[in-house]
Design a protein around this motif. Structure first.
Motif, PDB file in Angstrom:
ATOM      1  N   SER A  71       0.825  -1.209   0.000  1.00 25.16           N
ATOM      2  CA  SER A  71       0.000   0.000   0.000  1.00 25.16           C
ATOM      3  C   SER A  71       0.861   1.261   0.000  1.00 25.16           C
ATOM      4  N   SER A  72       1.897   1.288   0.838  1.00 29.26           N
ATOM      5  CA  SER A  72       2.730   2.495   0.911  1.00 29.26           C
ATOM      6  C   SER A  72       3.493   2.728  -0.382  1.00 29.26           C
ATOM      7  N   SER A  73       3.903   1.649  -1.036  1.00 25.65           N
ATOM      8  CA  SER A  73       4.627   1.778  -2.299  1.00 25.65           C
ATOM      9  C   SER A  73       3.721   2.326  -3.390  1.00 25.65           C
ATOM     10  N   VAL A  74       2.490   1.821  -3.461  1.00 24.93           N
ATOM     11  CA  VAL A  74       1.558   2.270  -4.502  1.00 24.93           C
ATOM     12  C   VAL A  74       1.104   3.712  -4.241  1.00 24.93           C
ATOM     13  N   SER A  75       0.804   4.030  -2.992  1.00 24.26           N
ATOM     14  CA  SER A  75       0.415   5.415  -2.696  1.00 24.26           C
ATOM     15  C   SER A  75       1.569   6.358  -2.997  1.00 24.26           C
ATOM     16  N   GLY A  76       2.801   5.897  -2.741  1.00 24.33           N
ATOM     17  CA  GLY A  76       3.971   6.704  -3.060  1.00 24.33           C
ATOM     18  C   GLY A  76       4.131   6.916  -4.552  1.00 24.33           C
ATOM     19  N   LEU A  77       3.799   5.901  -5.332  1.00 22.24           N
ATOM     20  CA  LEU A  77       3.844   6.015  -6.791  1.00 22.24           C
ATOM     21  C   LEU A  77       2.902   7.106  -7.283  1.00 22.24           C
ATOM     22  N   VAL A  78       1.662   7.074  -6.811  1.00 20.15           N
ATOM     23  CA  VAL A  78       0.684   8.075  -7.248  1.00 20.15           C
ATOM     24  C   VAL A  78       1.100   9.468  -6.762  1.00 20.15           C
ATOM     25  N   GLN A  79       1.605   9.548  -5.530  1.00 19.06           N
ATOM     26  CA  GLN A  79       2.033  10.845  -5.008  1.00 19.06           C
ATOM     27  C   GLN A  79       3.203  11.411  -5.805  1.00 19.06           C
ATOM     28  N   LYS A  80       4.140  10.536  -6.184  1.00 21.55           N
ATOM     29  CA  LYS A  80       5.279  10.996  -6.987  1.00 21.55           C
ATOM     30  C   LYS A  80       4.808  11.505  -8.346  1.00 21.55           C
ATOM     31  N   THR A  81       3.814  10.830  -8.900  1.00 19.63           N
ATOM     32  CA  THR A  81       3.240  11.265 -10.183  1.00 19.63           C
ATOM     33  C   THR A  81       2.646  12.664 -10.049  1.00 19.63           C
ATOM     34  N   ILE A  82       1.891  12.879  -8.982  1.00 20.58           N
ATOM     35  CA  ILE A  82       1.257  14.186  -8.768  1.00 20.58           C
ATOM     36  C   ILE A  82       2.311  15.249  -8.470  1.00 20.58           C
ATOM     37  N   ASP A  83       3.299  14.892  -7.656  1.00 21.66           N
ATOM     38  CA  ASP A  83       4.364  15.851  -7.348  1.00 21.66           C
ATOM     39  C   ASP A  83       5.116  16.273  -8.606  1.00 21.66           C
ATOM     40  N   THR A  84       5.262  15.343  -9.545  1.00 22.26           N
ATOM     41  CA  THR A  84       6.033  15.617 -10.764  1.00 22.26           C
ATOM     42  C   THR A  84       5.200  16.318 -11.827  1.00 22.26           C
ATOM     43  N   TYR A  85       3.985  15.838 -12.046  1.00 25.20           N
ATOM     44  CA  TYR A  85       3.190  16.326 -13.180  1.00 25.20           C
ATOM     45  C   TYR A  85       1.872  17.000 -12.788  1.00 25.20           C
ATOM     46  N   GLY A  86       1.476  16.893 -11.528  1.00 26.73           N
ATOM     47  CA  GLY A  86       0.290  17.608 -11.072  1.00 26.73           C
ATOM     48  C   GLY A  86      -1.038  16.955 -11.376  1.00 26.73           C
ATOM     49  N   ARG A  87      -1.014  15.789 -12.045  1.00 24.49           N
ATOM     50  CA  ARG A  87      -2.272  15.148 -12.404  1.00 24.49           C
ATOM     51  C   ARG A  87      -2.029  13.690 -12.792  1.00 24.49           C
ATOM     52  N   LEU A  88      -3.104  12.921 -12.932  1.00 23.90           N
ATOM     53  CA  LEU A  88      -3.054  11.545 -13.417  1.00 23.90           C
ATOM     54  C   LEU A  88      -4.283  11.315 -14.287  1.00 23.90           C
ATOM     55  N   ASP A  89      -4.042  11.080 -15.559  1.00 23.05           N
ATOM     56  CA  ASP A  89      -5.152  10.914 -16.500  1.00 23.05           C
ATOM     57  C   ASP A  89      -5.446   9.460 -16.830  1.00 23.05           C
ATOM     58  N   PHE A  90      -4.388   8.652 -16.952  1.00 18.05           N
ATOM     59  CA  PHE A  90      -4.547   7.265 -17.371  1.00 18.05           C
ATOM     60  C   PHE A  90      -3.708   6.357 -16.480  1.00 18.05           C
ATOM     61  N   ALA A  91      -4.168   5.115 -16.331  1.00 12.43           N
ATOM     62  CA  ALA A  91      -3.368   4.105 -15.637  1.00 12.43           C
ATOM     63  C   ALA A  91      -3.580   2.762 -16.314  1.00 12.43           C
TER      64      ALA A  91
END
Length: 256
Positions: A71-91
């Motif tokens: 769980s912590s690894s996956v939440s960290g993945l999404v957080q890193k995505t947001i920190d880098t690009y500000g959004r998530l459109d597709f997975a």
């Protein structure tokens, strides 16, 4: 890969299991459409190599070492995505393992746990954190990679079959959860595909590969790009009225 249009340009995609096989093809496919790609995989060396290759072809993205069963690894993945690009459109939730072949009376509990934790719980965790972000944005699209073994059974691989069936159930349920929230969720079910697993079999057990071809109505196995093309189409505006579906890409295997 042909350009679908401008709807993917500048958008942000997470691809789990992006370091090899189908995941690598999906990474390159999204990059070719102008999306920014976050490559997630437990294999850091191969993940960095795929990132390098993607950048060389003109793509933009980052690599994030991720254990999808954590769980912590996956939440960290999404957080890193947001920190880098500000959004998530597709997975594209693609990370998985083939598991150990054994009839159920001979199977080990640890093999069951590992297969389910990565192939099923991993998809659940990824969708949990991906949907959390997509709800904030009011839009998003998720494609889960199941298998033809999510549609039929096969002897000797009960944990794998159970996990891949479970992915389709998750896909349908989450699609219904968020059908009115701007989030679409679908699944792709690959048949026999020339991935590293199959390539190893070509060298060690060629008769197994020939058997797979013989069982496929179209007479041959598919390529990772066949799956990538389907994933990217499902994420595009051309598929904007499709949700909760499980699409076999299998050369006709499951219609027999």
């Amino acid at each position: 890969m042909s350009v679908l249009g401008s709807d993917l340009i500048g958008k942000v995609a997470i691809i789990t299991g992006g370091a090899s096989g189908i995941g690598r093809a999906v990474v390159k496919g999204f990059a070719s459409q102008g999306a920014k790609v976050v490559i997630a995989d437990i294999d850091e060396e191969q993940g960095e190599k795929v990132l390098n290759d993607m950048v060389q072809m003109g793509g933009e993205g980052i690599f994030c070492r991720t254990d999808v069963s954590s769980s912590s690894s996956v939440s960290g993945l999404v957080q890193k995505t947001i920190d880098t690009y500000g959004r998530l459109d597709f997975a594209c939730n693609n990370a998985g393992v083939e598991g150990v072949t054994a009839a159920i009376a001979d199977a080990l509990e640890e093999d069951w746990d590992r297969t389910i934790n990565i192939n099923l719980k991993g998809v659940w965790l990824c969708m949990k954190y991906e949907c959390e972000q997509m709800l904030k944005q009011g839009a998003g699209c998720i494609v889960n990679i199941s298998s033809v073994m999510g549609l039929v059974g096969n002897s000797g691989i009960a944990p794998y079959v159970a996990a891949k069936h479970g992915v389709l159930g998750l896909t349908k349920s989450v699609a219904l959860d968020y059908a009115r929230s701007g989030i679409r969720v679908n699944a792709v079910c690959p048949g026999g595909i020339y991935t590293p697993i199959i390539e190893r079999l070509v060298d060690t057990m060629p008769e197994v590969v020939e058997g797979l071809k013989a069982l496929t109505p179209m007479g041959d196995l598919g390529f990772p790009e066949d799956i990538a093309n389907t994933v990217i189409w499902l994420c595009s505006d051309k598929a904007n009225y499709i949700t909760g579906q499980s699409i076999p890409v299998d050369g006709g295997f499951t219609i027999q």
